[in-house]
Design a protein around this motif. Structure first.
Motif, PDB file in Angstrom:
ATOM      1  N   THR A 151      -6.556  35.306 -51.634  1.00  0.00           N
ATOM      2  CA  THR A 151      -6.943  35.052 -50.209  1.00  0.00           C
ATOM      3  C   THR A 151      -5.487  34.896 -49.767  1.00  0.00           C
ATOM      4  OG1 THR A 151      -8.785  33.929 -50.700  1.00  0.00           O
ATOM      5  CG2 THR A 151      -7.758  33.394 -48.468  1.00  0.00           C
ATOM      6  N   ALA A 152      -4.271  34.351 -50.185  1.00  0.00           N
ATOM      7  CA  ALA A 152      -3.057  34.373 -49.896  1.00  0.00           C
ATOM      8  C   ALA A 152      -2.387  35.447 -49.818  1.00  0.00           C
ATOM      9  CB  ALA A 152      -2.210  33.258 -50.717  1.00  0.00           C
ATOM     10  N   VAL A 153      -2.753  36.611 -50.926  1.00  0.00           N
ATOM     11  CA  VAL A 153      -1.954  37.719 -50.664  1.00  0.00           C
ATOM     12  C   VAL A 153      -2.584  38.543 -49.670  1.00  0.00           C
ATOM     13  CG1 VAL A 153      -1.909  39.930 -51.912  1.00  0.00           C
ATOM     14  CG2 VAL A 153      -1.318  37.737 -53.224  1.00  0.00           C
ATOM     15  N   VAL A 154      -3.824  38.556 -49.430  1.00  0.00           N
ATOM     16  CA  VAL A 154      -4.699  39.520 -48.225  1.00  0.00           C
ATOM     17  C   VAL A 154      -3.870  39.147 -46.942  1.00  0.00           C
ATOM     18  CG1 VAL A 154      -6.590  39.842 -47.212  1.00  0.00           C
ATOM     19  CG2 VAL A 154      -6.494  40.116 -49.420  1.00  0.00           C
ATOM     20  N   ILE A 155      -4.059  37.795 -46.682  1.00  0.00           N
ATOM     21  CA  ILE A 155      -3.215  37.212 -45.479  1.00  0.00           C
ATOM     22  C   ILE A 155      -1.894  37.561 -45.245  1.00  0.00           C
ATOM     23  CG2 ILE A 155      -2.704  35.114 -44.170  1.00  0.00           C
ATOM     24  CD1 ILE A 155      -5.212  33.708 -45.433  1.00  0.00           C
ATOM     25  N   LEU A 190      -0.309  40.167 -46.531  1.00  0.00           N
ATOM     26  CA  LEU A 190      -0.138  41.563 -46.473  1.00  0.00           C
ATOM     27  C   LEU A 190      -0.691  42.050 -44.996  1.00  0.00           C
ATOM     28  CD1 LEU A 190      -1.704  42.877 -49.732  1.00  0.00           C
ATOM     29  CD2 LEU A 190       0.611  43.262 -48.831  1.00  0.00           C
ATOM     30  N   ILE A 191      -1.655  41.340 -44.429  1.00  0.00           N
ATOM     31  CA  ILE A 191      -1.996  41.589 -43.014  1.00  0.00           C
ATOM     32  C   ILE A 191      -0.652  41.131 -42.317  1.00  0.00           C
ATOM     33  CG2 ILE A 191      -3.441  40.841 -41.061  1.00  0.00           C
ATOM     34  CD1 ILE A 191      -5.668  40.410 -43.236  1.00  0.00           C
ATOM     35  N   GLY A 192      -0.237  40.135 -42.418  1.00  0.00           N
ATOM     36  CA  GLY A 192       0.943  39.695 -41.643  1.00  0.00           C
ATOM     37  C   GLY A 192       2.114  40.375 -41.625  1.00  0.00           C
ATOM     38  N   PHE A 193       2.480  40.998 -42.947  1.00  0.00           N
ATOM     39  CA  PHE A 193       3.500  41.932 -43.451  1.00  0.00           C
ATOM     40  C   PHE A 193       3.341  43.228 -42.568  1.00  0.00           C
ATOM     41  CE2 PHE A 193       5.821  45.160 -45.748  1.00  0.00           C
ATOM     42  CZ  PHE A 193       7.149  44.649 -45.652  1.00  0.00           C
ATOM     43  N   THR A 194       2.250  43.745 -42.419  1.00  0.00           N
ATOM     44  CA  THR A 194       1.868  44.937 -42.140  1.00  0.00           C
ATOM     45  C   THR A 194       1.821  45.109 -40.820  1.00  0.00           C
ATOM     46  OG1 THR A 194       0.395  45.703 -44.205  1.00  0.00           O
ATOM     47  CG2 THR A 194       0.012  46.917 -41.908  1.00  0.00           C
ATOM     48  N   VAL A 207       4.724  33.947 -38.878  1.00  0.00           N
ATOM     49  CA  VAL A 207       4.033  32.952 -38.854  1.00  0.00           C
ATOM     50  C   VAL A 207       2.566  33.103 -39.551  1.00  0.00           C
ATOM     51  CG1 VAL A 207       2.720  31.117 -37.592  1.00  0.00           C
ATOM     52  CG2 VAL A 207       5.062  31.800 -36.997  1.00  0.00           C
ATOM     53  N   VAL A 208       2.052  34.202 -39.565  1.00  0.00           N
ATOM     54  CA  VAL A 208       0.818  34.463 -40.249  1.00  0.00           C
ATOM     55  C   VAL A 208       1.137  34.522 -41.832  1.00  0.00           C
ATOM     56  CG1 VAL A 208      -0.807  36.485 -40.589  1.00  0.00           C
ATOM     57  CG2 VAL A 208      -0.380  35.703 -38.414  1.00  0.00           C
ATOM     58  N   ILE A 209       2.333  35.340 -42.178  1.00  0.00           N
ATOM     59  CA  ILE A 209       2.772  35.347 -43.754  1.00  0.00           C
ATOM     60  C   ILE A 209       3.024  33.951 -44.062  1.00  0.00           C
ATOM     61  CG2 ILE A 209       4.642  35.910 -45.075  1.00  0.00           C
ATOM     62  CD1 ILE A 209       5.044  38.413 -43.206  1.00  0.00           C
ATOM     63  N   GLY A 241      -0.559  32.313 -44.581  1.00  0.00           N
ATOM     64  CA  GLY A 241      -1.359  32.794 -45.955  1.00  0.00           C
ATOM     65  C   GLY A 241      -0.535  31.877 -47.159  1.00  0.00           C
ATOM     66  N   LEU A 242       0.724  31.639 -47.089  1.00  0.00           N
ATOM     67  CA  LEU A 242       1.295  30.796 -48.382  1.00  0.00           C
ATOM     68  C   LEU A 242       0.861  29.506 -48.250  1.00  0.00           C
ATOM     69  CD1 LEU A 242       3.482  30.785 -50.362  1.00  0.00           C
ATOM     70  CD2 LEU A 242       5.119  29.867 -48.683  1.00  0.00           C
ATOM     71  N   ILE A 243       0.585  29.026 -47.066  1.00  0.00           N
ATOM     72  CA  ILE A 243       0.080  27.673 -47.131  1.00  0.00           C
ATOM     73  C   ILE A 243      -1.605  27.740 -47.427  1.00  0.00           C
ATOM     74  CG2 ILE A 243      -0.683  25.594 -45.403  1.00  0.00           C
ATOM     75  CD1 ILE A 243       2.009  26.518 -43.999  1.00  0.00           C
TER      76      ILE A 243
END
Length: 76
Positions: free
Chosen positions: A18-22, A24-28, A47-49, A52-54
């Motif tokens: 879940t963290a990685v998908v969120i 990746l979306i933020g990075f893209t 902030v989305v990235i 995802g970490l949180i």
């Protein structure tokens, strides 16, 4: 056979996925917005990235991490 104590799990958990998908979306999205010269959207993507970490950390603390009680590892 691998030692289960030494094996960190390599992130095969719902929290990690879940963290990685969120993130990746933020990075893209951030990369696209950077190319389109939209600085506010780039900041929102950053902030989305962080979100995802949180989210990954909270899910791991809630038991969905590699060593959590709600996670059952799959046999390889």
């Amino acid at each position: 056979m691998t030692n289960p104590i030494a094996d960190p799990g390599h992130g095969h958990s719902p929290a990690a996925w879940t963290a990685v998908v969120i993130m990746l979306i933020g990075f893209t999205a951030g990369a696209v917005f950077f190319c389109l010269e939209m600085p506010i959207a780039v900041v929102v993507s950053a902030v989305v990235i962080l979100a995802g970490l949180i989210v990954g950390w909270v899910m791991a603390k809630a038991g969905w991490g590699v060593k959590g009680p709600k996670y059952t590892p799959k046999a390889h």
